[in-house]
Motif scaffolding. Structure first.
Motif, PDB file in Angstrom:
ATOM      1  N   THR A 229      32.397  29.837  37.555  1.00  0.00           N
ATOM      2  CA  THR A 229      33.341  29.847  36.177  1.00  0.00           C
ATOM      3  C   THR A 229      34.315  31.050  36.054  1.00  0.00           C
ATOM      4  O   THR A 229      34.038  32.098  37.185  1.00  0.00           O
ATOM      5  CB  THR A 229      32.359  29.901  34.979  1.00  0.00           C
ATOM      6  OG1 THR A 229      31.671  31.257  34.880  1.00  0.00           O
ATOM      7  CG2 THR A 229      31.347  28.745  34.963  1.00  0.00           C
ATOM      8  N   SER A 230      34.850  31.280  35.036  1.00  0.00           N
ATOM      9  CA  SER A 230      35.653  32.610  35.198  1.00  0.00           C
ATOM     10  C   SER A 230      34.782  33.847  35.255  1.00  0.00           C
ATOM     11  O   SER A 230      34.884  35.099  35.264  1.00  0.00           O
ATOM     12  CB  SER A 230      36.591  32.686  33.975  1.00  0.00           C
ATOM     13  OG  SER A 230      35.806  32.552  32.905  1.00  0.00           O
ATOM     14  N   MET A 231      33.418  33.759  34.661  1.00  0.00           N
ATOM     15  CA  MET A 231      32.570  34.835  34.725  1.00  0.00           C
ATOM     16  C   MET A 231      32.362  35.316  36.030  1.00  0.00           C
ATOM     17  O   MET A 231      31.912  36.457  36.433  1.00  0.00           O
ATOM     18  CB  MET A 231      31.039  34.335  34.119  1.00  0.00           C
ATOM     19  CG  MET A 231      30.250  35.616  33.946  1.00  0.00           C
ATOM     20  SD  MET A 231      28.843  35.207  32.906  1.00  0.00           S
ATOM     21  CE  MET A 231      29.385  35.330  31.143  1.00  0.00           C
ATOM     22  N   THR A 232      32.177  34.420  37.122  1.00  0.00           N
ATOM     23  CA  THR A 232      31.916  34.777  38.502  1.00  0.00           C
ATOM     24  C   THR A 232      33.502  34.881  39.232  1.00  0.00           C
ATOM     25  O   THR A 232      33.236  35.547  40.442  1.00  0.00           O
ATOM     26  CB  THR A 232      31.006  33.816  39.066  1.00  0.00           C
ATOM     27  OG1 THR A 232      31.425  32.414  38.815  1.00  0.00           O
ATOM     28  CG2 THR A 232      29.686  33.908  38.614  1.00  0.00           C
ATOM     29  N   GLU A 233      34.500  34.427  38.874  1.00  0.00           N
ATOM     30  CA  GLU A 233      35.569  34.396  39.735  1.00  0.00           C
ATOM     31  C   GLU A 233      36.155  35.822  39.960  1.00  0.00           C
ATOM     32  O   GLU A 233      36.924  35.894  40.804  1.00  0.00           O
ATOM     33  CB  GLU A 233      36.484  33.339  39.373  1.00  0.00           C
ATOM     34  CG  GLU A 233      37.482  33.830  38.116  1.00  0.00           C
ATOM     35  CD  GLU A 233      38.417  32.895  37.581  1.00  0.00           C
ATOM     36  OE1 GLU A 233      39.307  33.295  36.652  1.00  0.00           O
ATOM     37  OE2 GLU A 233      38.277  31.674  37.863  1.00  0.00           O
ATOM     38  N   VAL A 234      35.678  36.791  39.080  1.00  0.00           N
ATOM     39  CA  VAL A 234      36.200  38.015  39.167  1.00  0.00           C
ATOM     40  C   VAL A 234      35.597  38.781  40.548  1.00  0.00           C
ATOM     41  O   VAL A 234      35.949  39.667  41.086  1.00  0.00           O
ATOM     42  CB  VAL A 234      35.797  39.122  38.105  1.00  0.00           C
ATOM     43  CG1 VAL A 234      36.640  38.646  37.059  1.00  0.00           C
ATOM     44  CG2 VAL A 234      34.334  38.760  37.728  1.00  0.00           C
ATOM     45  N   LEU A 235      34.590  38.144  41.227  1.00  0.00           N
ATOM     46  CA  LEU A 235      33.854  38.666  42.110  1.00  0.00           C
ATOM     47  C   LEU A 235      34.909  38.376  43.678  1.00  0.00           C
ATOM     48  O   LEU A 235      35.496  37.670  43.658  1.00  0.00           O
ATOM     49  CB  LEU A 235      32.778  38.135  42.429  1.00  0.00           C
ATOM     50  CG  LEU A 235      31.534  38.345  41.459  1.00  0.00           C
ATOM     51  CD1 LEU A 235      30.195  37.587  41.792  1.00  0.00           C
ATOM     52  CD2 LEU A 235      31.124  39.888  41.121  1.00  0.00           C
ATOM     53  N   LYS A 236      34.796  39.523  44.371  1.00  0.00           N
ATOM     54  CA  LYS A 236      35.934  39.101  45.662  1.00  0.00           C
ATOM     55  C   LYS A 236      34.975  38.306  46.260  1.00  0.00           C
ATOM     56  O   LYS A 236      33.959  38.172  46.532  1.00  0.00           O
ATOM     57  CB  LYS A 236      35.747  40.661  46.492  1.00  0.00           C
ATOM     58  CG  LYS A 236      36.625  41.714  45.668  1.00  0.00           C
ATOM     59  CD  LYS A 236      37.170  42.753  46.472  1.00  0.00           C
ATOM     60  CE  LYS A 236      37.743  43.984  45.774  1.00  0.00           C
ATOM     61  NZ  LYS A 236      36.890  44.609  45.197  1.00  0.00           N
ATOM     62  N   ASP A 237      36.029  37.471  47.347  1.00  0.00           N
ATOM     63  CA  ASP A 237      35.432  36.314  48.239  1.00  0.00           C
ATOM     64  C   ASP A 237      34.250  37.057  49.138  1.00  0.00           C
ATOM     65  O   ASP A 237      33.206  36.189  49.532  1.00  0.00           O
ATOM     66  CB  ASP A 237      36.484  36.033  49.106  1.00  0.00           C
ATOM     67  CG  ASP A 237      37.580  34.843  48.151  1.00  0.00           C
ATOM     68  OD1 ASP A 237      37.012  34.527  47.262  1.00  0.00           O
ATOM     69  OD2 ASP A 237      38.700  34.558  48.734  1.00  0.00           O
ATOM     70  N   ASP A 238      34.426  38.211  49.594  1.00  0.00           N
ATOM     71  CA  ASP A 238      33.263  38.519  50.632  1.00  0.00           C
ATOM     72  C   ASP A 238      31.765  38.570  49.897  1.00  0.00           C
ATOM     73  O   ASP A 238      30.863  38.508  50.275  1.00  0.00           O
ATOM     74  CB  ASP A 238      33.709  39.952  51.256  1.00  0.00           C
ATOM     75  CG  ASP A 238      34.112  41.087  50.448  1.00  0.00           C
ATOM     76  OD1 ASP A 238      34.500  40.791  49.446  1.00  0.00           O
ATOM     77  OD2 ASP A 238      33.916  42.020  51.028  1.00  0.00           O
ATOM     78  N   VAL A 239      32.101  39.200  48.638  1.00  0.00           N
ATOM     79  CA  VAL A 239      30.757  39.130  47.520  1.00  0.00           C
ATOM     80  C   VAL A 239      30.281  37.798  47.523  1.00  0.00           C
ATOM     81  O   VAL A 239      29.053  37.681  47.718  1.00  0.00           O
ATOM     82  CB  VAL A 239      30.852  40.066  46.486  1.00  0.00           C
ATOM     83  CG1 VAL A 239      29.658  40.049  45.609  1.00  0.00           C
ATOM     84  CG2 VAL A 239      31.700  41.575  46.686  1.00  0.00           C
ATOM     85  N   LYS A 240      31.298  36.978  47.255  1.00  0.00           N
ATOM     86  CA  LYS A 240      30.672  35.555  46.899  1.00  0.00           C
ATOM     87  C   LYS A 240      30.010  34.952  48.251  1.00  0.00           C
ATOM     88  O   LYS A 240      28.992  34.215  48.092  1.00  0.00           O
ATOM     89  CB  LYS A 240      31.780  34.623  46.623  1.00  0.00           C
ATOM     90  CG  LYS A 240      32.509  34.935  45.226  1.00  0.00           C
ATOM     91  CD  LYS A 240      33.396  33.800  44.766  1.00  0.00           C
ATOM     92  CE  LYS A 240      34.037  34.191  43.596  1.00  0.00           C
ATOM     93  NZ  LYS A 240      35.358  33.186  43.222  1.00  0.00           N
ATOM     94  N   ALA A 241      30.468  35.313  49.299  1.00  0.00           N
ATOM     95  CA  ALA A 241      30.213  34.773  50.439  1.00  0.00           C
ATOM     96  C   ALA A 241      28.709  35.231  50.874  1.00  0.00           C
ATOM     97  O   ALA A 241      27.785  34.631  51.091  1.00  0.00           O
ATOM     98  CB  ALA A 241      30.791  35.122  51.732  1.00  0.00           C
ATOM     99  N   VAL A 242      28.340  36.869  50.641  1.00  0.00           N
ATOM    100  CA  VAL A 242      26.990  37.220  50.683  1.00  0.00           C
ATOM    101  C   VAL A 242      26.018  36.631  49.894  1.00  0.00           C
ATOM    102  O   VAL A 242      24.814  36.163  50.156  1.00  0.00           O
ATOM    103  CB  VAL A 242      27.303  38.575  50.356  1.00  0.00           C
ATOM    104  CG1 VAL A 242      25.869  39.392  50.148  1.00  0.00           C
ATOM    105  CG2 VAL A 242      27.801  39.526  51.325  1.00  0.00           C
ATOM    106  N   ILE A 243      26.639  36.157  48.464  1.00  0.00           N
ATOM    107  CA  ILE A 243      25.835  35.632  47.501  1.00  0.00           C
ATOM    108  C   ILE A 243      25.347  34.193  48.001  1.00  0.00           C
ATOM    109  O   ILE A 243      24.205  33.982  47.944  1.00  0.00           O
ATOM    110  CB  ILE A 243      26.359  35.581  46.064  1.00  0.00           C
ATOM    111  CG1 ILE A 243      26.373  37.014  45.348  1.00  0.00           C
ATOM    112  CG2 ILE A 243      25.604  34.782  45.153  1.00  0.00           C
ATOM    113  CD1 ILE A 243      27.210  37.024  44.545  1.00  0.00           C
TER     114      ILE A 243
END
Ligand code: NAP
Length: 245
Positions: free
Chosen positions: A187-201
């Motif tokens: 959602t927009s709450m999590t879209e602020v995170l960078k792609d590399d951070v999302k990949a780690v998560i």
């Protein structure tokens, strides 16, 4: 007659998916929004097209007076509330030493105080009807904690204690209170995170990918069902296996 569900912060993200899922499950839906007026009106049309009644209601639910007024307007325009979904939430992430009292207060009042104000109002309707479903959106962060989210984690853990207390107070009156604890949802709450951070998560999620708002919505609809009457005080993680606790 269809029962009425009120979803706070329903114009977008997880709240929007919940509102639509409840409508698909034949609930009339009151869509609360704070700033997203256009999106709320569009959602009302989408819900009405599913054959149930709906209305959009502006209120900042972190304000007790506005929360009270919200319920008054919903009762007047639609019906008393049978299902309350405490969904409105914000983040103000930063490490504790940099966290300002304003960051703490904003998150606690939006995420936790709002649930107190809205649940208290909803319980007036539910106690009279001797039927009710309160579903509160917590977070896995409320179970595990998270660096940089002391305010958010405290609010989400607080919602779990709150839910269990309400469950005990109202179990004998046909009213259930449960919490859904989403993991990492797109959602927009999590879209602020960078792609590399999302990949780690994503790499830490047994399911291997982040969740969709609809994953959370289906869990909420499960708790709202007539058949879920013997389930109360529970916390259901919807997190692709992230926490398993
Ligand atoms: P989002 O896309 O940022 O949407 C937040 C919603 O909350 C918006 O509809 C917003 O309304 C509403 N809101 C915020 N402050 C409000 C207030 N004072 N009064 C009324 N409404 C208010 O966030 P989301 O991801 O859908 O989050 C929904 C819930 O899920 C939150 O409680 C969040 O903590 C929880 N959650 C999310 C995740 C995730 O990964 N996304 C994970 C765990 C838990 P307006 O736009 O109208 O202002």
């Amino acid at each position: 007659m269809a029962r009425l569900a009120l979803v706070t912060g329903a114009a977008r993200g997880i709240g929007r998916a919940i509102a639509l899922e409840l409508a698909r499950n034949s609930f009339d839906v009151a869509v609360n929004f704070n700033h997203s007026a256009e999106a709320a009106e569009a959602l009302v049309k989408e819900i009405e097209a599913l054959g149930v009644r709906a209305g959009a209601f502006q209120a900042d639910v972190s304000d007790s007076k506005q929360a009270e007024e919200l319920f008054r307007k919903v009762r007047e325009a639609l019906d008393p509330v049978g299902v309350l979904v405490n969904n409105a939430g914000i983040t103000r992430d930063t490490l504790l030493m940099r966290m300002k009292p304003e960051d703490w207060d904003a998150v606690l009042s939006t995420n936790l105080n709002s649930a107190f104000y809205c649940t208290k109002e909803a319980l007036r309707d539910m106690a009279r009807a001797r039927w009710g479903r309160i579903v509160t959106i917590s977070s896995v962060v409320g179970l595990t904690g998270n660096a940089g989210q002391a305010n958010y984690a405290a609010s989400k853990a607080g919602l779990i204690g709150f839910t269990k207390s309400i469950a005990r107070e109202y179990a004998a009156r046909g009213i259930t209170a449960n919490a859904v604890a989403p993991g990492f949802i797109d959602t927009s709450m999590t879209e602020v995170l960078k792609d590399d951070v999302k990949a780690v998560i994503a790499a830490q999620i047994p399911a291997g990918h982040i969740g969709a708002p609809e994953d959370v919505a289906r869990a909420v609809a499960f708790f709202a069902r007539e058949e879920s009457s013997y389930i109360t005080g529970q916390v259901l993680a919807v997190d692709g296996g992230m926490t398993m606790c």
